[in-house]
Write a protein that holds these residues in place. Structure first.
Motif, PDB file in Angstrom:
ATOM      1  N   ARG A 129       0.754  -1.387  -0.368  1.00 15.37           N
ATOM      2  CA  ARG A 129       0.177   0.063   0.044  1.00 15.37           C
ATOM      3  C   ARG A 129       1.018   1.456   0.126  1.00 15.37           C
ATOM      4  N   ALA A 168       2.778   1.958  -3.699  1.00 17.13           N
ATOM      5  CA  ALA A 168       2.093   1.334  -4.800  1.00 17.13           C
ATOM      6  C   ALA A 168       2.643   2.548  -5.622  1.00 17.13           C
ATOM      7  N   PRO A 169       2.573   2.454  -6.961  1.00 19.99           N
ATOM      8  CA  PRO A 169       2.091   1.114  -8.182  1.00 19.99           C
ATOM      9  C   PRO A 169       2.923   0.152  -7.851  1.00 19.99           C
ATOM     10  N   LEU A 171      -4.257  -5.882  -9.699  1.00 19.77           N
ATOM     11  CA  LEU A 171      -4.464  -4.208  -9.032  1.00 19.77           C
ATOM     12  C   LEU A 171      -4.450  -4.529  -7.139  1.00 19.77           C
ATOM     13  N   HIS A 213      -6.576  -1.505  -2.257  1.00 19.42           N
ATOM     14  CA  HIS A 213      -7.347  -0.268  -1.956  1.00 19.42           C
ATOM     15  C   HIS A 213      -7.127   0.782  -3.186  1.00 19.42           C
ATOM     16  N   LEU A 214      -6.387   0.307  -4.528  1.00 16.24           N
ATOM     17  CA  LEU A 214      -6.474   0.956  -5.566  1.00 16.24           C
ATOM     18  C   LEU A 214      -8.059   0.558  -7.019  1.00 16.24           C
ATOM     19  N   LYS A 215      -8.101  -0.688  -6.226  1.00 22.26           N
ATOM     20  CA  LYS A 215      -9.410  -1.395  -7.075  1.00 22.26           C
ATOM     21  C   LYS A 215     -10.708  -1.016  -6.549  1.00 22.26           C
ATOM     22  N   ARG A 235     -11.074   2.231  -5.392  1.00 22.19           N
ATOM     23  CA  ARG A 235     -11.143   3.356  -5.744  1.00 22.19           C
ATOM     24  C   ARG A 235     -11.451   3.588  -7.672  1.00 22.19           C
TER      25      ARG A 235
END
Length: 171
Positions: A57, A60-61, A115, A118-120, A122
């Motif tokens: 986290r 990221a990325p 992914l 947390h990005l998924k 979003r």
């Protein structure tokens, strides 16, 4: 990463604790150490996976994955991609730019895309806010990134479109 020293340390601590209880406790501790070894390894793997999730986290990325090799975990670090070097404007007579990504030639390619969670979440929220599927939103995001920021929404898509699209030219 070799977990054996950590499991052996746990076994030794259990034996020391059992010594205080006498011969019966020591015998019980010896019988419990073998079944507890696999539970201890699993618990250590869960802790390492959770720790690497927190590291991912923050990176990221980029990401850090924990993979199991035999009985021991292995860490795989994927650094964030390096920024692309600056490209100068093309000179007259140079090869033409590739066609824009919004031209649909009908060909599709399938990829597996990993992914961070947390990005998924979003991406799902952003896609829902624009009335798109996550796949359509990701296709548009990739197209936008590759085309230098030119955002297009396919006709008949998007929030509140309801099929009321207009075509043609305006002056």
């Amino acid at each position: 990463m070799d977990l054996t020293p950590y499991v052996d340390n746990l076994r030794q601590e259990l034996a020391v604790a059992a010594d205080a209880g006498g011969d019966d406790a020591r015998a019980l501790a010896e019988r419990l150490t073998a079944p507890l070894e696999s539970a201890a390894r699993l618990t250590l793997l869960n802790a390492l996976s959770a720790a690497m999730g927190e590291v991912t986290r923050e990176l990221a990325p980029g990401s850090v994955d924990v993979r199991l090799r035999g009985l021991d975990p292995e860490f795989v670090v994927t650094p964030p991609p390096a920024p692309e070097p600056f490209r100068e404007a093309r000179e007259p007579g140079a090869a033409p730019a590739p066609p824009p990504a919004d031209t649909d030639d009908g060909a599709m390619a399938r990829i597996n895309f990993r992914l961070p969670a947390h990005l998924k979440a979003r991406a799902e929220d952003a896609a829902a806010a624009e009335g798109l599927s996550v796949n359509a939103w990701l296709v548009r995001a990739v197209s936008t990134a590759l085309d230098g920021g030119a955002r297009t929404t396919p006709q008949g898509r998007g929030k509140d479109s309801g099929g009321r699209g207009f075509t043609g030219w305006v002056r």
